[in-house]
Design a protein around this motif. Structure first.
Motif, PDB file in Angstrom:
ATOM      1  N   VAL A 232     -71.439 -10.717  -8.338  1.00  7.53           N
ATOM      2  CA  VAL A 232     -71.364 -11.874  -7.680  1.00  7.53           C
ATOM      3  C   VAL A 232     -70.404 -12.897  -8.142  1.00  7.53           C
ATOM      4  O   VAL A 232     -69.828 -13.523  -7.351  1.00  7.53           O
ATOM      5  CB  VAL A 232     -73.020 -12.233  -7.724  1.00  7.53           C
ATOM      6  N   LEU A 235     -66.961 -12.035  -7.010  1.00  4.86           N
ATOM      7  CA  LEU A 235     -66.385 -12.076  -5.467  1.00  4.86           C
ATOM      8  C   LEU A 235     -65.449 -13.198  -5.199  1.00  4.86           C
ATOM      9  O   LEU A 235     -64.507 -12.819  -4.480  1.00  4.86           O
ATOM     10  CB  LEU A 235     -67.932 -12.331  -4.722  1.00  4.86           C
ATOM     11  N   THR A 241     -62.247  -8.844  -5.073  1.00  5.95           N
ATOM     12  CA  THR A 241     -63.386  -9.170  -4.071  1.00  5.95           C
ATOM     13  C   THR A 241     -63.876  -8.089  -3.630  1.00  5.95           C
ATOM     14  O   THR A 241     -65.069  -7.726  -3.580  1.00  5.95           O
ATOM     15  CB  THR A 241     -62.968 -10.204  -3.287  1.00  5.95           C
ATOM     16  N   PHE A 242     -63.094  -7.021  -3.046  1.00  4.01           N
ATOM     17  CA  PHE A 242     -63.691  -5.712  -2.336  1.00  4.01           C
ATOM     18  C   PHE A 242     -64.227  -5.008  -3.412  1.00  4.01           C
ATOM     19  O   PHE A 242     -65.327  -4.451  -3.083  1.00  4.01           O
ATOM     20  CB  PHE A 242     -62.424  -5.020  -1.700  1.00  4.01           C
ATOM     21  N   ALA A 245     -67.480  -6.452  -4.266  1.00  6.10           N
ATOM     22  CA  ALA A 245     -68.650  -6.251  -3.041  1.00  6.10           C
ATOM     23  C   ALA A 245     -69.073  -4.813  -2.960  1.00  6.10           C
ATOM     24  O   ALA A 245     -70.149  -4.595  -2.584  1.00  6.10           O
ATOM     25  CB  ALA A 245     -67.962  -6.787  -1.908  1.00  6.10           C
ATOM     26  N   THR A 246     -68.133  -3.893  -3.135  1.00  7.41           N
ATOM     27  CA  THR A 246     -68.752  -2.488  -3.186  1.00  7.41           C
ATOM     28  C   THR A 246     -69.756  -2.312  -4.318  1.00  7.41           C
ATOM     29  O   THR A 246     -70.896  -1.605  -4.054  1.00  7.41           O
ATOM     30  CB  THR A 246     -67.458  -1.516  -3.389  1.00  7.41           C
ATOM     31  N   LEU A 248     -71.668  -4.452  -5.741  1.00  9.62           N
ATOM     32  CA  LEU A 248     -72.861  -5.287  -5.200  1.00  9.62           C
ATOM     33  C   LEU A 248     -73.826  -4.350  -4.393  1.00  9.62           C
ATOM     34  O   LEU A 248     -75.241  -4.107  -4.340  1.00  9.62           O
ATOM     35  CB  LEU A 248     -72.423  -6.351  -4.859  1.00  9.62           C
ATOM     36  N   LEU A 249     -73.046  -3.831  -3.250  1.00 14.04           N
ATOM     37  CA  LEU A 249     -73.720  -2.974  -2.332  1.00 14.04           C
ATOM     38  C   LEU A 249     -74.509  -1.817  -2.879  1.00 14.04           C
ATOM     39  O   LEU A 249     -75.676  -1.404  -2.790  1.00 14.04           O
ATOM     40  CB  LEU A 249     -72.730  -2.430  -1.266  1.00 14.04           C
TER      41      LEU A 249
END
Length: 301
Positions: A232, A235, A241-242, A245-246, A248-249
């Motif tokens: 987080v 991000l 950022t990407f 995000a990956t 985190l998912l």
């Protein structure tokens, strides 16, 4: 033989069910031998079968796993009194019903009351004749020696590919933080207090990265929460950022959460694991290239 279970849904009253036959499939699919109305159960969640060592349950590739007496198991031998959790449904093993005896070459299941025919009444005949004795009930089968579970000594699945990658990245990041702190302290022109602060911060970040590497590799529950927080925070860093995000998912997936809580490998292996690992590695490499290009452009005269 039929196997009896006490089945209990969340918020419902327990009731008994019987699974006839040597093999029974349990899941949400209407074609299963025991259909469970629970969204957390897979369509074909588990298989119960009679093995040489007794009653055995095995995971049929479910998403949320099979828990026997509170532990996630791929395969386990069941004894009367054991508790099995499939999703949010609880099954308690009650044991087998019926006793099989031979009669004219066929197997007949008798109720307990049928085993004792009682004394036969003597027929009333002019000339008394000896009354034939009723055949004694079949002798009970000798109790089988208790054997260890079929899966005793079988190692659990290895660490998922994505968690291995994250652990390695944290381990590589530890010396980088220490090196950056030392470099800033030596050449940053920060003065004595600033140099000490820079070296201390670099050492602290390096130590934290090493601890994260060990925690992610061991699938410690706190490491999952720390990894989510790190993703987080990363991000807003545009080059990464990407990748953040990956990560985190991936960490928010139910099977990953279950793996960290049970200290066992998540069920989400195969193509999904490879996809997440390659995506994180590729996006991280892209972020490094973008950062290097930006620094090079800013340092040009």
């Amino acid at each position: 033989m039929a196997i009896r279970f006490e089945l209990e849904h969340p918020g419902g009253a327990p009731h008994e069910v019987e699974l006839p036959g040597a093999v029974a499939v349990i899941g949400r699919d209407p074609t299963c031998d025991l259909v469970l109305s629970d969204s957390k159960c897979s369509r074909r969640h588990a298989v119960v079968e009679q093995g040489s060592g007794g009653l055995v349950i095995r995971d049929a590739g479910s998403a949320n796993g099979v828990f026997v007496n509170g532990r996630r198991r791929e395969r386990a031998t069941l004894r009367p009194g054991d508790t099995v959790r499939l999703g949010q449904v609880t099954l308690r093993v009650l044991g087998e019903t019926g006793v099989a005896v031979e009669d004219s070459g066929e197997t007949v299941v008798l109720a307990p009351l049928d085993l004792d025919p009682g004394p036969a009444a003597a027929p009333e005949l002019p000339t008394p004749k000896p009354v034939p004795e009723a055949p004694p009930p079949p002798a009970p089968m000798p109790r089988a020696e208790r054997r260890p579970p079929l899966d005793a000594g079988v190692p659990t699945r290895g660490r998922p590919l994505t968690l291995t990658l994250l652990s390695v990245l944290w381990a590589l990041l530890a010396p980088v933080w220490v090196g950056v702190g030392i470099l800033l302290a030596a050449r940053g022109g920060l003065g004595a207090p600033g140099a000490v602060l820079a070296a201390s911060v670099g050492l602290a970040l390096g130590l934290a990265s090493g601890v994260m590497a060990v925690g992610v590799a061991a699938q410690a529950p706190w490491a999952r929460r720390a990894q989510i927080a790190a993703a987080v925070v990363s991000l807003p860093v545009c080059p990464f950022t990407f990748a953040a995000a990956t990560v985190l998912l991936y960490m928010l997936r139910d099977d990953v959460r279950t793996g960290f809580e049970g200290r066992t490998a998540p069920a989400g292996a195969g193509a999904a694991e490879a996809t997440y690992a390659l995506s994180i590695a590729g996006m991280l490499a892209l972020g490094i290239l973008i950062t290097a290009a930006t620094v090079d452009a800013l340092t040009q005269p």
